[in-house]
Design a protein around this motif. Structure first.
Motif, short mmCIF file in Angstrom:
data_model
loop_
_atom_site.label_atom_id
_atom_site.label_comp_id
_atom_site.label_asym_id
_atom_site.label_seq_id
_atom_site.Cartn_x
_atom_site.Cartn_y
_atom_site.Cartn_z
N LEU A 85 -77.08 48.55 25.95
CA LEU A 85 -75.52 48.01 26.74
C LEU A 85 -74.75 46.59 26.40
O LEU A 85 -73.74 47.40 27.28
CB LEU A 85 -76.86 47.86 27.93
N SER A 126 -82.70 52.35 24.52
CA SER A 126 -83.45 50.80 24.60
C SER A 126 -82.03 50.32 25.57
O SER A 126 -80.84 51.03 26.24
CB SER A 126 -83.12 50.32 23.25
N GLU A 127 -82.12 48.63 26.85
CA GLU A 127 -81.12 47.79 27.24
C GLU A 127 -79.82 47.64 26.06
O GLU A 127 -78.94 46.64 26.67
CB GLU A 127 -81.97 47.25 27.93
#
Length: 108
Positions: A9, A5-6
């Motif tokens: 980040l 999943s982003e």
């Protein structure tokens, strides 16, 4: 292969968000009073930083005695640098207080 999943980040940015959340809420909820209060907090932080720099220098003098010329010059230079930074922080706090007063008078 599974894709990550982003949102992971953004996890390293969480402490920065949490540290910046208090001043933004303060300014947003209290308006110009919050801006002036944040300026007062900056002035208090600058005063504490300057006092800590002087305390460290005096502690070195009391505990270790007067150092030789180059070492004493390095300690004094470090103290002056810290006090200059403290004065800049205090000046920014004063600017925020002045901006809050001008904003309050202008908005009335």
């Amino acid at each position: 292969m599974r894709r990550q999943s982003e949102s992971l980040l953004l996890l390293p940015l969480l402490p920065i968000f949490l540290a910046g959340m208090f001043p933004m809420l303060l300014i947003g909820l209290l308006g110009f009073l919050g801006l002036a209060l944040f300026g007062m907090l900056l002035i208090c932080a600058g005063l504490a930083c300057g006092n800590e720099a002087h305390d460290t220098f005096q502690h070195d003098v009391v505990v270790h005695g007067y150092a030789r010329g180059p070492e004493r010059a390095a300690q004094a230079s470090s103290m002056h640098e810290a006090t200059r930074l403290a004065l800049q922080v205090e000046a920014m706090g004063l600017v925020l207080i002045i901006a809050a007063v001008i904003g309050f008078l202008y908005a009335r």
